[in-house]
Design an enzyme around this catalytic site. Structure first.
Site, short mmCIF file in Angstrom:
data_model
loop_
_atom_site.label_atom_id
_atom_site.label_comp_id
_atom_site.label_asym_id
_atom_site.label_seq_id
_atom_site.Cartn_x
_atom_site.Cartn_y
_atom_site.Cartn_z
N ASP A 146 -4.48 4.94 6.27
CA ASP A 146 -5.12 6.09 6.88
C ASP A 146 -6.06 5.58 7.98
O ASP A 146 -5.60 5.21 9.05
CB ASP A 146 -5.87 6.86 5.79
CG ASP A 146 -6.09 8.32 6.14
OD1 ASP A 146 -6.44 8.61 7.28
OD2 ASP A 146 -5.91 9.17 5.25
N LYS A 177 -0.70 6.74 9.06
CA LYS A 177 -1.16 7.84 9.90
C LYS A 177 -1.77 7.25 11.18
O LYS A 177 -2.96 6.98 11.22
CB LYS A 177 -2.22 8.66 9.19
CG LYS A 177 -1.75 9.40 7.96
CD LYS A 177 -2.91 10.20 7.39
CE LYS A 177 -2.54 10.94 6.15
NZ LYS A 177 -3.70 11.70 5.62
N GLU A 181 0.84 -1.19 0.00
CA GLU A 181 0.00 0.00 0.00
C GLU A 181 0.87 1.24 0.00
O GLU A 181 2.03 1.20 0.44
CB GLU A 181 -0.88 0.02 1.27
CG GLU A 181 -2.24 -0.57 1.09
CD GLU A 181 -3.21 0.34 0.34
OE1 GLU A 181 -2.76 1.25 -0.41
OE2 GLU A 181 -4.41 0.13 0.47
N ASP A 182 0.30 2.34 -0.47
CA ASP A 182 0.98 3.62 -0.39
C ASP A 182 0.81 4.23 0.99
O ASP A 182 1.75 4.73 1.58
CB ASP A 182 0.50 4.57 -1.48
CG ASP A 182 -1.02 4.73 -1.51
OD1 ASP A 182 -1.75 4.01 -0.80
OD2 ASP A 182 -1.49 5.58 -2.29
N PHE A 206 -3.16 15.69 4.87
CA PHE A 206 -3.36 15.22 3.51
C PHE A 206 -2.04 15.37 2.76
O PHE A 206 -1.46 16.45 2.73
CB PHE A 206 -4.46 16.01 2.82
CG PHE A 206 -4.83 15.44 1.48
CD1 PHE A 206 -5.67 14.35 1.39
CD2 PHE A 206 -4.30 15.97 0.32
CE1 PHE A 206 -5.99 13.80 0.16
CE2 PHE A 206 -4.61 15.43 -0.91
CZ PHE A 206 -5.46 14.34 -0.98
N ARG A 227 0.76 12.54 -8.47
CA ARG A 227 1.25 11.18 -8.21
C ARG A 227 2.72 11.03 -8.60
O ARG A 227 3.44 10.23 -8.02
CB ARG A 227 0.44 10.15 -9.00
CG ARG A 227 -0.96 9.93 -8.50
CD ARG A 227 -1.60 8.75 -9.25
NE ARG A 227 -3.04 8.70 -9.06
CZ ARG A 227 -3.65 8.13 -8.02
NH1 ARG A 227 -2.93 7.59 -7.08
NH2 ARG A 227 -4.96 8.12 -7.93
#
Length: 184
Positions: A107, A135, A103-104, A156, A169
């Site tokens: 959250d 996060k 995953e990037d 964000f 991106r």
């Protein structure tokens, strides 16, 4: 694209390209050690994980195959509800395989928790998660992420696969946007 191309849209660089590369070297060494003698199926979550998946897998010495999934979570605005729809499913059978989800960012964890449960129901030998960013202050569910690049504040962020309105991106770093970009 680099920071100069962003002009006034960039608020700050949180993690540099060099820091990302160095941390991916460390994560690759951990993964190689943990999966020694085994082959892994690496699953990237589209679209954000493309950069992480490409760079991390090139640093691995462990034999691997790759597949991709795309999922969408429904929610209001920028918040996930955890209700997930599969947009692109895997082409690979997971039965007996050692699966590593890449995953990037983690959250709230809602979508990733759903995804891990879904993949575990397909009979793999194991399912682990690697993410570039996490996060901790945004977590809504407790999800075990085995490999974490960086813990970041609940802001964000864009770059290195992460987008705002499908832009940014291709930045080689992780940064925050100036409030005028998103009306904040």
């Amino acid at each position: 694209m680099d920071s100069t191309d962003m002009g006034e849209d960039l608020k700050e660089i949180l993690i540099t390209e060099e820091q990302i590369s160095s941390r991916l070297d460390e994560l690759a060494a951990e993964i190689d050690r943990d999966y020694e003698g085994r082959e892994i199926l690496v699953i990237g979550v589209l679209k954000g994980a493309v950069m992480v998946m490409a760079d991390l897998t090139r640093k691995l010495h462990t034999p691997l195959t790759m597949d991709w999934m795309a999922v969408s979570s429904y929610g209001s605005g920028t918040r996930s509800s955890g209700v997930v729809r599969i947009l692109k499913d895997l082409e690979t059978d997971l039965e007996g395989r050692h699966v590593l989800i890449i995953e990037d960012i983690v959250d709230s964890g809602l979508t990733l928790s759903w995804l891990k449960t879904n993949l575990e129901s397909r009979g793999p030998a194991s399912v682990e998660i690697a993410t570039l960013l996490r996060k901790p202050d945004a977590a809504s569910v407790d999800i075990d992420v085995e490999y974490v690049g960086f813990d970041i504040p609940n802001e964000f962020v864009v770059g290195y696969g992460l987008d705002y309105d499908q832009k940014y991106r291709n930045l080689p770093f992780i940064g925050t946007l100036a409030p005028h970009v998103y009306g904040g």
